[in-house]
Design an enzyme around this catalytic site. Structure first.
Site, PDB file in Angstrom:
ATOM      1  CB  SER A   1      -0.895   0.000   1.241  1.00 28.41           C
ATOM      2  OG  SER A   1      -1.529   1.246   1.398  1.00 28.41           O
TER       3      SER A   1
ATOM      4  CE1 TYR B   1      -6.435   4.245  -1.667  1.00 27.24           C
ATOM      5  CE2 TYR B   1      -4.858   3.999   0.117  1.00 27.24           C
ATOM      6  CZ  TYR B   1      -6.051   3.661  -0.473  1.00 27.24           C
ATOM      7  OH  TYR B   1      -6.868   2.732   0.120  1.00 27.24           O
TER       8      TYR B   1
ATOM      9  CB  THR C   1      -6.824   2.300  -4.877  1.00 27.32           C
ATOM     10  OG1 THR C   1      -6.003   1.165  -4.587  1.00 27.32           O
ATOM     11  CG2 THR C   1      -8.143   2.164  -4.145  1.00 27.32           C
TER      12      THR C   1
ATOM     13  CE  LYS D   1      -7.579  -3.334  -3.638  1.00 28.78           C
ATOM     14  NZ  LYS D   1      -8.207  -2.365  -2.744  1.00 28.78           N
TER      15      LYS D   1
ATOM     16  CG  HIS E   1     -11.409   0.017  -0.372  1.00 28.93           C
ATOM     17  ND1 HIS E   1     -10.659   0.736  -1.273  1.00 28.93           N
ATOM     18  CD2 HIS E   1     -10.724   0.086   0.791  1.00 28.93           C
ATOM     19  CE1 HIS E   1      -9.589   1.228  -0.665  1.00 28.93           C
ATOM     20  NE2 HIS E   1      -9.606   0.848   0.591  1.00 28.93           N
TER      21      HIS E   1
HETATM   22  C1  LIG Z   1      -7.109  -2.468   7.228  1.00 28.37           C
HETATM   23  C2  LIG Z   1      -7.287  -2.353   5.755  1.00 28.37           C
HETATM   24  C3  LIG Z   1      -6.557  -1.422   5.053  1.00 28.37           C
HETATM   25  C4  LIG Z   1      -6.703  -1.315   3.677  1.00 28.37           C
HETATM   26  N1  LIG Z   1      -5.895  -0.457   3.011  1.00 28.37           N
HETATM   27  C5  LIG Z   1      -5.971  -0.405   1.667  1.00 28.37           C
HETATM   28  C6  LIG Z   1      -5.060   0.388   0.940  1.00 28.37           C
HETATM   29  O1  LIG Z   1      -4.178   1.014   1.510  1.00 28.37           O
HETATM   30  N2  LIG Z   1      -5.205   0.429  -0.408  1.00 28.37           N
HETATM   31  C7  LIG Z   1      -6.172  -0.277  -1.062  1.00 28.37           C
HETATM   32  O2  LIG Z   1      -6.266  -0.206  -2.292  1.00 28.37           O
HETATM   33  N3  LIG Z   1      -7.020  -1.077  -0.403  1.00 28.37           N
HETATM   34  C8  LIG Z   1      -6.938  -1.158   0.941  1.00 28.37           C
HETATM   35  N4  LIG Z   1      -7.769  -1.993   1.615  1.00 28.37           N
HETATM   36  C9  LIG Z   1      -8.748  -2.823   0.871  1.00 28.37           C
HETATM   37  C10 LIG Z   1      -8.139  -4.168   0.498  1.00 28.37           C
HETATM   38  O3  LIG Z   1      -7.124  -4.037  -0.471  1.00 28.37           O
HETATM   39  C11 LIG Z   1      -9.168  -5.122  -0.102  1.00 28.37           C
HETATM   40  O4  LIG Z   1      -9.842  -4.509  -1.169  1.00 28.37           O
HETATM   41  C12 LIG Z   1     -10.200  -5.656   0.896  1.00 28.37           C
HETATM   42  O5  LIG Z   1      -9.826  -5.495   2.224  1.00 28.37           O
HETATM   43  C13 LIG Z   1     -10.462  -7.122   0.596  1.00 28.37           C
HETATM   44  O6  LIG Z   1     -11.351  -7.661   1.482  1.00 28.37           O
HETATM   45  P1  LIG Z   1     -10.915  -8.655   2.693  1.00 28.37           P
HETATM   46  O7  LIG Z   1     -10.260  -7.817   3.716  1.00 28.37           O
HETATM   47  O8  LIG Z   1     -12.236  -9.200   3.112  1.00 28.37           O
HETATM   48  O9  LIG Z   1     -10.018  -9.707   2.115  1.00 28.37           O
HETATM   49  C14 LIG Z   1      -7.635  -2.131   2.987  1.00 28.37           C
HETATM   50  C15 LIG Z   1      -8.373  -3.069   3.701  1.00 28.37           C
HETATM   51  C16 LIG Z   1      -8.199  -3.197   5.063  1.00 28.37           C
HETATM   52  C17 LIG Z   1      -8.999  -4.233   5.788  1.00 28.37           C
END
Ligand SMILES: Cc1cc2nc3c(=O)[nH]c(=O)nc-3n(C[C@H](O)[C@H](O)[C@H](O)COP(=O)(O)O)c2cc1C
Length: 380
Positions: free
Chosen positions: A131, A155, A181, A250, A274
Protein backbone atom coordinates in the site's frame (compact mmCIF):
# COMPACT_ATOMS: atom_id res chain seq x y z
CA UNK A 1 -17.45 18.35 7.91
CA UNK A 2 -16.46 15.27 9.86
CA UNK A 3 -15.71 15.51 13.58
CA UNK A 4 -12.28 16.84 14.41
CA UNK A 5 -9.61 14.31 15.34
CA UNK A 6 -7.40 14.62 18.39
CA UNK A 7 -3.68 14.78 17.87
CA UNK A 8 -0.93 14.19 20.37
CA UNK A 9 1.93 16.23 19.00
CA UNK A 10 4.48 14.14 20.91
CA UNK A 11 3.48 10.81 19.46
CA UNK A 12 5.04 9.72 16.22
CA UNK A 13 3.51 6.29 15.88
CA UNK A 14 0.52 5.18 17.89
CA UNK A 15 -1.03 1.79 18.64
CA UNK A 16 2.19 -0.16 18.18
CA UNK A 17 1.52 -3.82 19.03
CA UNK A 18 3.13 -5.32 22.12
CA UNK A 19 6.07 -7.59 21.56
CA UNK A 20 4.64 -10.91 22.66
CA UNK A 21 5.62 -14.51 21.96
CA UNK A 22 3.98 -15.77 18.78
CA UNK A 23 0.72 -17.65 18.86
CA UNK A 24 1.13 -21.44 18.68
CA UNK A 25 0.44 -22.05 15.01
CA UNK A 26 -0.30 -25.74 15.57
CA UNK A 27 -3.83 -24.77 16.58
CA UNK A 28 -4.44 -22.64 13.48
CA UNK A 29 -5.96 -24.75 10.71
CA UNK A 30 -7.98 -22.13 8.80
CA UNK A 31 -7.46 -18.43 8.24
CA UNK A 32 -10.35 -17.50 10.53
CA UNK A 33 -8.47 -19.13 13.44
CA UNK A 34 -6.07 -16.19 13.32
CA UNK A 35 -8.80 -13.64 13.99
CA UNK A 36 -9.48 -14.02 17.74
CA UNK A 37 -5.84 -14.19 18.88
CA UNK A 38 -5.01 -11.29 16.55
CA UNK A 39 -7.70 -9.18 18.14
CA UNK A 40 -6.14 -9.73 21.58
CA UNK A 41 -2.83 -8.41 20.30
CA UNK A 42 -3.93 -5.40 18.30
CA UNK A 43 -4.77 -2.06 19.93
CA UNK A 44 -8.57 -1.54 20.03
CA UNK A 45 -8.42 1.55 17.82
CA UNK A 46 -6.23 -0.26 15.30
CA UNK A 47 -8.57 -3.24 15.43
CA UNK A 48 -11.53 -0.98 14.70
CA UNK A 49 -9.64 0.41 11.73
CA UNK A 50 -8.71 -3.05 10.43
CA UNK A 51 -12.07 -4.69 10.95
CA UNK A 52 -14.47 -1.87 10.20
CA UNK A 53 -16.54 -1.00 7.18
CA UNK A 54 -18.29 2.00 5.72
CA UNK A 55 -21.51 3.52 7.12
CA UNK A 56 -23.78 0.79 8.58
CA UNK A 57 -21.50 -1.98 7.33
CA UNK A 58 -24.20 -3.76 5.33
CA UNK A 59 -21.76 -4.37 2.52
CA UNK A 60 -19.12 -5.64 4.95
CA UNK A 61 -21.55 -8.40 5.99
CA UNK A 62 -22.95 -8.88 2.47
CA UNK A 63 -19.48 -9.47 1.06
CA UNK A 64 -18.91 -12.34 3.47
CA UNK A 65 -22.43 -13.71 2.90
CA UNK A 66 -22.39 -13.36 -0.91
CA UNK A 67 -20.69 -16.74 -1.26
CA UNK A 68 -23.80 -18.39 0.18
CA UNK A 69 -25.52 -17.79 -3.16
CA UNK A 70 -23.00 -19.93 -5.03
CA UNK A 71 -22.69 -23.68 -5.26
CA UNK A 72 -19.75 -25.56 -6.67
CA UNK A 73 -20.45 -28.29 -9.24
CA UNK A 74 -17.66 -30.84 -8.85
CA UNK A 75 -17.06 -33.37 -11.59
CA UNK A 76 -16.10 -36.91 -10.64
CA UNK A 77 -13.90 -39.62 -12.09
CA UNK A 78 -11.70 -37.16 -13.91
CA UNK A 79 -8.44 -38.70 -12.65
CA UNK A 80 -7.07 -35.84 -10.63
CA UNK A 81 -3.39 -36.64 -10.57
CA UNK A 82 -0.95 -33.78 -11.08
CA UNK A 83 -2.83 -31.19 -9.05
CA UNK A 84 -1.16 -27.86 -9.70
CA UNK A 85 -2.41 -24.63 -8.11
CA UNK A 86 0.12 -22.46 -9.91
CA UNK A 87 -0.94 -19.91 -12.48
CA UNK A 88 0.35 -16.93 -14.41
CA UNK A 89 -0.56 -13.39 -13.45
CA UNK A 90 0.38 -10.50 -15.74
CA UNK A 91 2.37 -12.96 -17.79
CA UNK A 92 4.57 -14.27 -15.02
CA UNK A 93 4.29 -17.38 -12.85
CA UNK A 94 2.67 -17.25 -9.45
CA UNK A 95 2.64 -20.22 -7.13
CA UNK A 96 -0.98 -19.59 -6.16
CA UNK A 97 -3.93 -17.73 -7.70
CA UNK A 98 -4.21 -15.80 -4.42
CA UNK A 99 -2.18 -12.84 -3.28
CA UNK A 100 -2.06 -10.26 -0.53
CA UNK A 101 -4.35 -7.28 -1.19
CA UNK A 102 -2.96 -3.89 -0.29
CA UNK A 103 -3.70 -2.86 3.27
CA UNK A 104 -2.49 0.19 5.09
CA UNK A 105 -0.31 0.06 8.15
CA UNK A 106 0.82 -3.52 8.64
CA UNK A 107 2.87 -2.04 11.47
CA UNK A 108 -0.27 -1.96 13.60
CA UNK A 109 -0.34 -5.75 13.48
CA UNK A 110 3.35 -6.46 14.00
CA UNK A 111 6.40 -4.29 14.49
CA UNK A 112 8.06 -5.74 11.39
CA UNK A 113 4.93 -4.88 9.42
CA UNK A 114 5.25 -5.14 5.64
CA UNK A 115 8.83 -6.40 5.93
CA UNK A 116 7.57 -9.62 7.48
CA UNK A 117 4.64 -9.80 5.06
CA UNK A 118 6.98 -9.40 2.10
CA UNK A 119 9.32 -12.16 3.27
CA UNK A 120 6.43 -14.58 3.75
CA UNK A 121 4.79 -13.73 0.41
CA UNK A 122 8.09 -14.12 -1.41
CA UNK A 123 8.76 -17.48 0.22
CA UNK A 124 5.26 -18.57 -0.80
CA UNK A 125 5.77 -17.37 -4.38
CA UNK A 126 2.67 -15.18 -4.12
CA UNK A 127 2.02 -11.59 -5.13
CA UNK A 128 2.19 -8.97 -2.38
CA UNK A 129 0.56 -5.64 -3.15
CA UNK A 130 2.16 -2.97 -0.97
CA UNK A 131 0.00 0.00 0.00
CA UNK A 132 0.91 3.65 -0.48
CA UNK A 133 0.08 4.00 3.20
CA UNK A 134 2.37 1.22 4.38
CA UNK A 135 4.25 1.39 7.67
CA UNK A 136 7.56 0.74 5.90
CA UNK A 137 9.07 2.39 2.88
CA UNK A 138 8.79 1.12 -0.66
CA UNK A 139 12.53 0.49 -0.71
CA UNK A 140 12.76 -1.24 2.67
CA UNK A 141 9.96 -3.64 1.75
CA UNK A 142 11.72 -4.51 -1.52
CA UNK A 143 15.05 -4.99 0.25
CA UNK A 144 13.47 -7.25 2.88
CA UNK A 145 12.51 -9.85 0.29
CA UNK A 146 14.50 -9.57 -2.91
CA UNK A 147 13.09 -11.39 -5.91
CA UNK A 148 9.51 -11.40 -4.68
CA UNK A 149 6.54 -10.63 -6.89
CA UNK A 150 5.52 -7.21 -5.63
CA UNK A 151 3.10 -4.58 -6.89
CA UNK A 152 2.71 -1.03 -5.64
CA UNK A 153 -0.77 0.21 -4.77
CA UNK A 154 -1.14 3.88 -5.56
CA UNK A 155 -3.30 6.43 -3.83
CA UNK A 156 -3.05 9.56 -5.89
CA UNK A 157 -1.95 12.42 -3.66
CA UNK A 158 -3.05 15.99 -3.99
CA UNK A 159 0.36 17.07 -5.26
CA UNK A 160 1.12 15.38 -8.57
CA UNK A 161 4.85 15.56 -7.89
CA UNK A 162 4.43 13.51 -4.72
CA UNK A 163 2.36 10.93 -6.59
CA UNK A 164 4.83 10.74 -9.42
CA UNK A 165 7.73 10.28 -7.02
CA UNK A 166 5.93 7.35 -5.40
CA UNK A 167 5.45 5.66 -8.77
CA UNK A 168 9.04 6.26 -9.83
CA UNK A 169 10.38 4.94 -6.53
CA UNK A 170 8.27 1.80 -6.83
CA UNK A 171 9.41 1.11 -10.39
CA UNK A 172 13.04 1.74 -9.42
CA UNK A 173 12.70 -0.68 -6.51
CA UNK A 174 11.49 -3.44 -8.81
CA UNK A 175 7.76 -3.35 -8.17
CA UNK A 176 6.38 -4.97 -11.27
CA UNK A 177 2.95 -3.36 -11.53
CA UNK A 178 1.11 -0.27 -10.44
CA UNK A 179 -2.21 -0.93 -8.78
CA UNK A 180 -4.18 2.31 -8.89
CA UNK A 181 -7.03 2.34 -6.41
CA UNK A 182 -9.99 4.09 -8.01
CA UNK A 183 -12.70 3.66 -5.38
CA UNK A 184 -11.37 6.17 -2.90
CA UNK A 185 -11.99 9.72 -4.13
CA UNK A 186 -12.61 10.34 -0.43
CA UNK A 187 -12.47 8.00 2.50
CA UNK A 188 -15.65 6.05 3.31
CA UNK A 189 -17.58 7.13 6.39
CA UNK A 190 -16.34 4.80 9.11
CA UNK A 191 -18.14 5.21 12.44
CA UNK A 192 -15.72 3.35 14.69
CA UNK A 193 -12.70 5.15 13.34
CA UNK A 194 -14.41 8.43 14.14
CA UNK A 195 -15.63 7.34 17.56
CA UNK A 196 -12.17 6.20 18.62
CA UNK A 197 -10.41 9.18 17.03
CA UNK A 198 -8.18 6.90 15.01
CA UNK A 199 -4.80 8.56 14.67
CA UNK A 200 -1.87 6.26 13.89
CA UNK A 201 0.60 9.09 14.49
CA UNK A 202 2.40 11.70 12.48
CA UNK A 203 5.03 9.32 11.16
CA UNK A 204 2.80 6.33 10.60
CA UNK A 205 2.83 6.45 6.80
CA UNK A 206 6.43 5.74 5.88
CA UNK A 207 6.11 6.66 2.21
CA UNK A 208 4.38 10.00 2.54
CA UNK A 209 6.10 13.21 3.42
CA UNK A 210 5.30 14.32 6.94
CA UNK A 211 3.09 17.25 6.32
CA UNK A 212 0.79 19.59 8.08
CA UNK A 213 -1.98 17.02 7.98
CA UNK A 214 -2.01 16.26 11.66
CA UNK A 215 -3.38 19.55 12.81
CA UNK A 216 -6.21 19.18 15.30
CA UNK A 217 -8.82 20.80 13.05
CA UNK A 218 -8.18 18.49 10.10
CA UNK A 219 -11.09 16.34 9.01
CA UNK A 220 -10.66 12.62 8.49
CA UNK A 221 -9.88 12.87 4.80
CA UNK A 222 -7.14 15.35 5.44
CA UNK A 223 -5.75 13.30 8.29
CA UNK A 224 -5.13 10.31 6.13
CA UNK A 225 -4.30 12.49 3.16
CA UNK A 226 -5.20 10.04 0.48
CA UNK A 227 -8.07 11.59 -1.37
CA UNK A 228 -8.02 11.76 -5.09
CA UNK A 229 -11.18 13.77 -5.67
CA UNK A 230 -9.99 15.22 -8.93
CA UNK A 231 -8.88 11.97 -10.54
CA UNK A 232 -10.62 11.06 -13.83
CA UNK A 233 -10.15 8.60 -16.68
CA UNK A 234 -8.21 11.35 -18.46
CA UNK A 235 -5.42 11.13 -15.87
CA UNK A 236 -4.56 7.52 -16.58
CA UNK A 237 -2.29 8.25 -19.54
CA UNK A 238 -0.20 10.59 -17.45
CA UNK A 239 0.07 8.10 -14.59
CA UNK A 240 1.05 5.34 -17.02
CA UNK A 241 3.74 7.58 -18.50
CA UNK A 242 5.56 7.74 -15.16
CA UNK A 243 6.71 4.12 -15.19
CA UNK A 244 6.88 1.40 -17.84
CA UNK A 245 5.01 -1.16 -15.76
CA UNK A 246 1.53 -2.64 -16.12
CA UNK A 247 -1.43 -0.73 -14.71
CA UNK A 248 -4.06 -2.48 -12.61
CA UNK A 249 -7.25 -0.58 -11.73
CA UNK A 250 -8.53 -1.64 -8.31
CA UNK A 251 -12.05 -0.94 -7.13
CA UNK A 252 -14.22 -1.58 -10.20
CA UNK A 253 -17.80 -2.75 -9.57
CA UNK A 254 -19.60 -2.17 -12.87
CA UNK A 255 -19.29 -3.50 -16.41
CA UNK A 256 -19.39 0.10 -17.66
CA UNK A 257 -16.27 1.03 -15.73
CA UNK A 258 -14.56 -2.24 -16.64
CA UNK A 259 -15.04 -1.38 -20.32
CA UNK A 260 -13.69 2.13 -19.74
CA UNK A 261 -10.71 0.68 -17.89
CA UNK A 262 -9.84 -1.49 -20.87
CA UNK A 263 -10.40 1.38 -23.31
CA UNK A 264 -8.00 3.48 -21.25
CA UNK A 265 -5.33 0.81 -21.46
CA UNK A 266 -5.56 -0.94 -18.10
CA UNK A 267 -3.75 -4.27 -18.07
CA UNK A 268 -6.04 -5.62 -15.38
CA UNK A 269 -9.34 -4.82 -13.72
CA UNK A 270 -9.60 -5.60 -10.00
CA UNK A 271 -13.19 -6.16 -8.89
CA UNK A 272 -13.50 -4.93 -5.32
CA UNK A 273 -15.69 -3.01 -2.88
CA UNK A 274 -12.60 -2.19 -0.80
CA UNK A 275 -13.46 -4.76 1.85
CA UNK A 276 -16.77 -3.02 2.54
CA UNK A 277 -14.91 0.03 3.79
CA UNK A 278 -16.09 2.63 1.31
CA UNK A 279 -19.67 3.14 0.14
CA UNK A 280 -22.29 0.97 1.81
CA UNK A 281 -25.03 -0.83 -0.15
CA UNK A 282 -22.79 -1.59 -3.12
CA UNK A 283 -22.39 -5.06 -4.60
CA UNK A 284 -20.11 -7.81 -3.39
CA UNK A 285 -17.42 -8.39 -5.98
CA UNK A 286 -18.35 -12.01 -6.57
CA UNK A 287 -21.89 -10.92 -7.51
CA UNK A 288 -20.68 -8.70 -10.34
CA UNK A 289 -17.62 -10.68 -11.42
CA UNK A 290 -19.22 -12.54 -14.31
CA UNK A 291 -20.68 -9.39 -15.89
CA UNK A 292 -17.33 -7.65 -15.64
CA UNK A 293 -15.48 -10.60 -17.16
CA UNK A 294 -17.94 -10.48 -20.06
CA UNK A 295 -17.45 -6.74 -20.50
CA UNK A 296 -13.67 -7.07 -20.52
CA UNK A 297 -13.84 -9.75 -23.23
CA UNK A 298 -10.36 -11.08 -22.51
CA UNK A 299 -8.70 -7.72 -23.21
CA UNK A 300 -7.35 -7.48 -19.64
CA UNK A 301 -6.95 -9.78 -16.69
CA UNK A 302 -9.66 -9.65 -14.03
CA UNK A 303 -9.04 -10.09 -10.29
CA UNK A 304 -11.41 -10.31 -7.34
CA UNK A 305 -11.25 -9.57 -3.64
CA UNK A 306 -13.62 -9.35 -0.71
CA UNK A 307 -14.33 -11.86 2.03
CA UNK A 308 -12.20 -14.65 0.63
CA UNK A 309 -11.20 -16.83 3.54
CA UNK A 310 -11.09 -20.45 2.29
CA UNK A 311 -10.59 -22.46 -0.87
CA UNK A 312 -14.31 -22.96 -1.58
CA UNK A 313 -14.46 -19.16 -1.94
CA UNK A 314 -11.41 -19.07 -4.18
CA UNK A 315 -12.67 -21.76 -6.58
CA UNK A 316 -15.68 -19.87 -8.03
CA UNK A 317 -13.46 -16.94 -9.02
CA UNK A 318 -11.36 -18.68 -11.70
CA UNK A 319 -14.49 -20.59 -12.73
CA UNK A 320 -16.20 -17.26 -13.45
CA UNK A 321 -13.18 -15.85 -15.23
CA UNK A 322 -10.96 -14.20 -12.61
CA UNK A 323 -7.25 -14.78 -13.09
CA UNK A 324 -6.48 -14.31 -9.39
CA UNK A 325 -8.02 -13.40 -6.07
CA UNK A 326 -6.63 -11.36 -3.23
CA UNK A 327 -7.37 -11.03 0.46
CA UNK A 328 -6.35 -8.48 3.06
CA UNK A 329 -7.67 -8.94 6.59
CA UNK A 330 -6.66 -12.61 7.11
CA UNK A 331 -3.03 -11.75 6.41
CA UNK A 332 -3.19 -8.86 8.90
CA UNK A 333 -4.50 -11.31 11.51
CA UNK A 334 -1.77 -13.81 10.65
CA UNK A 335 0.86 -11.10 10.91
CA UNK A 336 -0.41 -10.06 14.34
CA UNK A 337 -0.35 -13.64 15.58
CA UNK A 338 3.15 -14.64 14.53
CA UNK A 339 4.75 -12.13 12.15
CA UNK A 340 6.40 -13.66 9.11
CA UNK A 341 5.78 -17.20 10.38
CA UNK A 342 2.09 -16.42 10.71
CA UNK A 343 1.75 -15.20 7.14
CA UNK A 344 3.78 -18.17 5.91
CA UNK A 345 1.44 -20.47 7.83
CA UNK A 346 -1.54 -18.70 6.25
CA UNK A 347 -0.21 -19.37 2.77
CA UNK A 348 0.45 -23.00 3.72
CA UNK A 349 -3.18 -23.40 4.78
CA UNK A 350 -4.47 -21.79 1.60
CA UNK A 351 -2.27 -23.94 -0.60
CA UNK A 352 -3.36 -27.13 1.15
CA UNK A 353 -7.03 -26.13 1.03
CA UNK A 354 -6.82 -25.14 -2.61
CA UNK A 355 -4.98 -28.22 -3.82
CA UNK A 356 -7.53 -30.44 -2.09
CA UNK A 357 -10.32 -28.26 -3.43
CA UNK A 358 -9.07 -28.60 -7.00
CA UNK A 359 -8.89 -32.38 -6.59
CA UNK A 360 -12.40 -32.47 -5.15
CA UNK A 361 -13.66 -30.39 -8.08
CA UNK A 362 -12.11 -32.82 -10.54
CA UNK A 363 -10.04 -30.01 -12.00
CA UNK A 364 -6.25 -30.28 -11.72
CA UNK A 365 -5.54 -26.56 -12.20
CA UNK A 366 -7.29 -23.23 -11.62
CA UNK A 367 -7.37 -22.76 -15.40
CA UNK A 368 -9.42 -25.92 -15.86
CA UNK A 369 -12.33 -24.49 -13.83
CA UNK A 370 -15.15 -23.30 -16.07
CA UNK A 371 -18.50 -21.60 -15.61
CA UNK A 372 -20.03 -25.06 -15.59
CA UNK A 373 -18.29 -25.72 -12.28
CA UNK A 374 -20.34 -23.16 -10.37
CA UNK A 375 -23.99 -22.24 -10.10
CA UNK A 376 -26.00 -19.65 -8.27
CA UNK A 377 -28.83 -20.80 -6.06
CA UNK A 378 -30.33 -17.48 -5.07
CA UNK A 379 -29.67 -13.80 -5.17
CA UNK A 380 -29.49 -11.38 -8.05
C1 LIG B 1 -7.11 -2.47 7.23
C2 LIG B 1 -7.29 -2.35 5.75
C3 LIG B 1 -6.56 -1.42 5.05
C4 LIG B 1 -6.70 -1.32 3.68
N1 LIG B 1 -5.90 -0.46 3.01
C5 LIG B 1 -5.97 -0.41 1.67
C6 LIG B 1 -5.06 0.39 0.94
O1 LIG B 1 -4.18 1.01 1.51
N2 LIG B 1 -5.20 0.43 -0.41
C7 LIG B 1 -6.17 -0.28 -1.06
O2 LIG B 1 -6.27 -0.21 -2.29
N3 LIG B 1 -7.02 -1.08 -0.40
C8 LIG B 1 -6.94 -1.16 0.94
N4 LIG B 1 -7.77 -1.99 1.61
C9 LIG B 1 -8.75 -2.82 0.87
C10 LIG B 1 -8.14 -4.17 0.50
O3 LIG B 1 -7.12 -4.04 -0.47
C11 LIG B 1 -9.17 -5.12 -0.10
O4 LIG B 1 -9.84 -4.51 -1.17
C12 LIG B 1 -10.20 -5.66 0.90
O5 LIG B 1 -9.83 -5.49 2.22
C13 LIG B 1 -10.46 -7.12 0.60
O6 LIG B 1 -11.35 -7.66 1.48
P1 LIG B 1 -10.91 -8.66 2.69
O7 LIG B 1 -10.26 -7.82 3.72
O8 LIG B 1 -12.24 -9.20 3.11
O9 LIG B 1 -10.02 -9.71 2.12
C14 LIG B 1 -7.63 -2.13 2.99
C15 LIG B 1 -8.37 -3.07 3.70
C16 LIG B 1 -8.20 -3.20 5.06
C17 LIG B 1 -9.00 -4.23 5.79
Amino acid sequence: MLPAMTTDARSRRNYLPDERPPVDLAGIVRLRDFEAPARERIHPAAWAYYAGGGYDEHVLADTLAAWDAFRLRPRVLTGVTGIDATTTILGRPASLPIGIAPAALHGLAHREGELATARAATAAGAIHVVSTVASHTIEDVAAAAPGGRRWFQLYVQRERAVTRALVERAAAAGYEALCLTVDLPVLGYRDEVLRLHFDPGADAYANLPRRDVWRPDADLDEMVDMRSVELTWNDLDEIRSWAPIPLVLKGILTAEDARLAVEHGADAVWVSNHGGRQLDRVAAGIDVLEGIVDAVEGRAEVYLDGGIRRAPEILPAPALGARAVFTARPFLWALACAGEAGVTHGFGILREELERGLALMGTPTPASLTRGHVTRVRGA
